[in-house]
Design a protein around this motif. Structure first.
Motif, PDB file in Angstrom:
ATOM      1  N   ILE A  21      -9.743   7.915  -8.012  1.00 17.60           N
ATOM      2  CA  ILE A  21     -10.368   8.017  -6.695  1.00 17.60           C
ATOM      3  C   ILE A  21      -9.981   9.329  -6.020  1.00 17.60           C
ATOM      4  CG2 ILE A  21     -10.432   6.986  -4.394  1.00 17.60           C
ATOM      5  CD1 ILE A  21     -10.250   4.274  -5.673  1.00 17.60           C
ATOM      6  N   ASN A  34      -5.913   4.968  -8.391  1.00 20.59           N
ATOM      7  CA  ASN A  34      -5.677   5.914  -7.304  1.00 20.59           C
ATOM      8  C   ASN A  34      -5.938   7.347  -7.746  1.00 20.59           C
ATOM      9  OD1 ASN A  34      -4.927   3.771  -5.694  1.00 20.59           O
ATOM     10  ND2 ASN A  34      -2.739   4.118  -5.882  1.00 20.59           N
ATOM     11  N   GLY A  56       0.779  -1.241   0.000  1.00 25.28           N
ATOM     12  CA  GLY A  56       0.000   0.000   0.000  1.00 25.28           C
ATOM     13  C   GLY A  56       0.802   1.278   0.000  1.00 25.28           C
ATOM     14  N   ILE A  63     -11.368  -0.377 -12.730  1.00 29.86           N
ATOM     15  CA  ILE A  63     -11.302  -1.664 -12.036  1.00 29.86           C
ATOM     16  C   ILE A  63     -11.595  -2.806 -13.008  1.00 29.86           C
ATOM     17  CG2 ILE A  63     -12.329  -3.055 -10.204  1.00 29.86           C
ATOM     18  CD1 ILE A  63     -12.777  -0.496  -8.638  1.00 29.86           C
ATOM     19  N   GLN A  92      -2.958   0.407 -11.286  1.00 32.26           N
ATOM     20  CA  GLN A  92      -3.185   0.776  -9.893  1.00 32.26           C
ATOM     21  C   GLN A  92      -3.052   2.286  -9.702  1.00 32.26           C
ATOM     22  OE1 GLN A  92      -3.673  -1.185  -6.512  1.00 32.26           O
ATOM     23  NE2 GLN A  92      -4.439   0.903  -6.624  1.00 32.26           N
ATOM     24  N   ARG A 142      -5.675   9.268   1.393  1.00 30.16           N
ATOM     25  CA  ARG A 142      -6.879   8.427   1.497  1.00 30.16           C
ATOM     26  C   ARG A 142      -7.303   7.854   0.152  1.00 30.16           C
ATOM     27  NH1 ARG A 142     -10.567  12.147   5.645  1.00 30.16           N
ATOM     28  NH2 ARG A 142      -9.323  11.731   7.515  1.00 30.16           N
ATOM     29  N   ALA A 143      -6.738   8.356  -0.938  1.00 33.62           N
ATOM     30  CA  ALA A 143      -7.133   7.878  -2.264  1.00 33.62           C
ATOM     31  C   ALA A 143      -6.522   6.533  -2.607  1.00 33.62           C
ATOM     32  CB  ALA A 143      -6.732   8.906  -3.323  1.00 33.62           C
ATOM     33  N   VAL A 144      -5.518   6.088  -1.852  1.00 33.90           N
ATOM     34  CA  VAL A 144      -4.872   4.807  -2.147  1.00 33.90           C
ATOM     35  C   VAL A 144      -5.846   3.666  -1.884  1.00 33.90           C
ATOM     36  CG1 VAL A 144      -3.020   3.239  -1.506  1.00 33.90           C
ATOM     37  CG2 VAL A 144      -2.560   5.686  -1.709  1.00 33.90           C
ATOM     38  N   SER A 145      -6.166   2.933  -2.936  1.00 35.19           N
ATOM     39  CA  SER A 145      -7.037   1.765  -2.837  1.00 35.19           C
ATOM     40  C   SER A 145      -6.240   0.569  -3.340  1.00 35.19           C
ATOM     41  CB  SER A 145      -8.305   1.979  -3.672  1.00 35.19           C
ATOM     42  OG  SER A 145      -9.167   0.872  -3.604  1.00 35.19           O
ATOM     43  N   ASN A 146      -5.661  -0.174  -2.420  1.00 35.95           N
ATOM     44  CA  ASN A 146      -4.660  -1.193  -2.765  1.00 35.95           C
ATOM     45  C   ASN A 146      -5.336  -2.485  -3.225  1.00 35.95           C
ATOM     46  OD1 ASN A 146      -2.261  -2.486  -3.090  1.00 35.95           O
ATOM     47  ND2 ASN A 146      -1.853  -2.783  -0.923  1.00 35.95           N
ATOM     48  N   TRP A 147      -5.212  -2.782  -4.528  1.00 37.90           N
ATOM     49  CA  TRP A 147      -5.781  -3.998  -5.098  1.00 37.90           C
ATOM     50  C   TRP A 147      -4.743  -5.103  -5.237  1.00 37.90           C
ATOM     51  CZ3 TRP A 147     -10.937  -4.225  -5.791  1.00 37.90           C
ATOM     52  CH2 TRP A 147     -11.640  -3.017  -5.842  1.00 37.90           C
ATOM     53  N   VAL A 201     -14.129   5.117 -12.097  1.00 32.80           N
ATOM     54  CA  VAL A 201     -13.535   4.163 -11.160  1.00 32.80           C
ATOM     55  C   VAL A 201     -13.948   2.741 -11.520  1.00 32.80           C
ATOM     56  CG1 VAL A 201     -13.472   3.415  -8.754  1.00 32.80           C
ATOM     57  CG2 VAL A 201     -13.380   5.844  -9.290  1.00 32.80           C
TER      58      VAL A 201
END
Length: 495
Positions: free
Chosen positions: A241, A238, A33, A337, A234, A54-59, A333
């Motif tokens: 988002i 980010n 992350g 994805i 990724q 806060r925008a980090v969305s770890n996939w 978004v």
């Protein structure tokens, strides 16, 4: 002629670790992350930076965990030990005993996750006080040399770092070649003059005991996992988002405004001498508070949903500005994805959580790409495990098993099927195709190697009891069917 002395090998392997360190650290950051920040203005304030965090969305963990959770070695079927000899039982074989001793039922997942994340991982097989055991090694601390890195499964040398240098304390490593293990000390990856190699000792095998587990190897010998190709996607997610959060924060709310109204001013109290005072009892007058430029300072207005504004001046106008739309950002978004799912061969419903109104055929079609990917990993990792089993047999002194190239690992069937469906399918295979029933036992969902061998033992016991009963039946004369000749006296009485 190339220098293949232990010192030269140690220097070359440490140089490889130094070369790959930056790339592997970047992959490690994305797995955990620690992503690159999305683009923001150079004059961004703390609020912007908080939104970027806060925008980090770890996939990435999901891309690793989805195939890794479907990889589980559940048994090992040994090949023929020699001409005309039967196959050994898994639970009693040298190879499977080493597997259980090494606690690989639980530890194997870390080997797969390391290979899928960084592109490769390693397993070291060695003699210990408890017997021959294997353990996983991280790609961040381990490197291996191959004559042909694209096709060879056996490295001719490998090194694993036990501890990195700290201050004046040198780093420590273990070097393995085809026969010996050497202790290594070094002050830095980039300082070959500081490398010191100690006296070697036999490790018990006739080849390097380190086995590579590579998720994918091209013909140049380069390994690549599932994370590195997905880093641009990724970053795109980010960024999208982050833009969504900015829009939510600054434009997604209705803005109320008023014109023609002077704001209230901050006032300060004056005493009889015209000096500023904070004591209301001494105050006789008041005036607006001024800033450094001599301008009146407006007072803060406590306005919320429970309050309303009013004005006595009829020229004052109240109004509101509509909120900005964020639906397009939400759609963006979703699209990003879906791109990630397509490129990574991950079913979209695994990432989006949308599984409603999907038929069984649609779910099967969505899982097909992932199933093919998992099958590929099973083929690659299975060959690596078979080398580990041969090394373990050699170190245990099992000369027949160390040359067993026909043995194969058995992967647990992780597909979600009901027991009733499986029983119906297996019954048809046995009845319609004539496949022996024992040959179908391994395909029962959830059956373990131990359960399978228990079934075999119980079946053999039942066969033994049945054969004994048959033999006793054949050896006992049938009294009912045996004829006894009648005596003359009995004939007279009958007459």
């Amino acid at each position: 002629m190339a220098d293949t002395s232990p010192a030269a090998l140690a220097k070359e392997l440490l140089a490889i670790l130094d070369r790959d360190e930056r790339r592997i650290e970047r992959i490690d950051d994305y797995i955990h992350g620690r992503h690159d920040d999305p683009y923001m203005p150079p004059q961004a304030d703390d609020e912007y930076r908080l939104l970027a965090k806060r925008a980090v969305s770890n996939w990435m963990p999901l891309l690793i965990g989805t195939p890794a959770q479907a990889l589980y070695v559940d048994g090992y079927r040994a090949g023929t030990a020699g001409a005309g000899l039967p196959k050994a039982s898994s639970s009693t074989s040298t190879q499977w005993a080493h597997w259980q001793r090494s606690r690989m039922d639980a530890r194997q997942a870390a080997v797969y996750r390391g290979a899928l994340g960084y592109g490769h991982s390693f397993v070291l097989t060695e003699k210990t006080k408890k017997g021959v055991m294997s353990k996983g090694l991280s790609a961040k601390r381990t490197a291996a040399l191959f004559e042909d890195p694209a096709n060879d499964e056996t490295p001719y040398a490998a090194i694993t770092v036990v501890s990195k240098p700290r201050g004046e304390m040198p780093g420590k490593a273990r070097l393995f070649d085809g026969r010996n293990e050497y202790p290594v000390q070094f002050k830095s990856y980039t300082d070959p003059d500081s490398v010191r190699v100690g006296t070697g000792k036999r490790h018990g095998a006739n080849e390097c005991p380190v086995t590579r587990f590579a998720a994918s190897v091209d013909l140049e010998g380069r390994t690549i996992g599932v994370v590195e190709p997905m880093i641009p996607l990724q970053d795109r997610i980010n960024q999208t988002i982050f833009d969504l959060l900015v829009a939510q924060t600054y434009t997604s709310h209705e803005v109320r405004y008023v014109t023609g109204m002077a704001p209230p001013l901050q006032m300060e109290m004056l005493d009889e001498q015209g000096q500023v005072t904070t004591d209301p009892a001494l105050a006789v007058d008041s005036r607006p508070k001024l800033d450094a430029a001599g301008n009146p300072i407006p007072a803060a207005i406590n306005h919320n949903a429970r309050r309303f504004l009013f004005a006595e001046d009829p020229d004052v106008k109240f109004g509101s500005l509509p909120a900005g739309p964020i639906g397009s950002l939400i759609d963006s978004v979703d699209m990003s994805i879906r791109h990630l799912a397509a490129v990574s061969q991950t079913p979209p419903h695994h990432l989006l959580g949308q599984i409603a109104n999907l038929s069984a055929e649609a779910l099967l079609a969505a899982e097909t790409a992932l199933s093919r990917k998992i099958t590929e990993f099973q083929s690659i990792f299975g060959e690596s495990w078979e080398r580990v089993f041969r090394l373990a047999a050699e170190m245990e002194g099992d000369t027949a098993a160390q040359d067993d190239f026909s043995g194969e690992v058995q992967w647990r069937d992780m597909e979600s099927r009901s027991l009733a469906q499986a029983a119906d399918a297996l019954g048809k295979l046995g009845d319609q195709l004539g496949i022996p029933k024992r040959g179908l036992w391994k395909r029962v969902p959830g059956v373990t190697q131990t359960e399978y061998e228990d079934w075999e033992q119980m079946a053999e016991d039942d066969d033994s009891v049945g054969q004994l009963a048959t033999a006793l039946t054949r050896a006992t004369p049938d009294t009912a069917s045996t004829s006894v000749p009648a005596s003359p006296d009995s004939e007279a009485v009958a007459a």
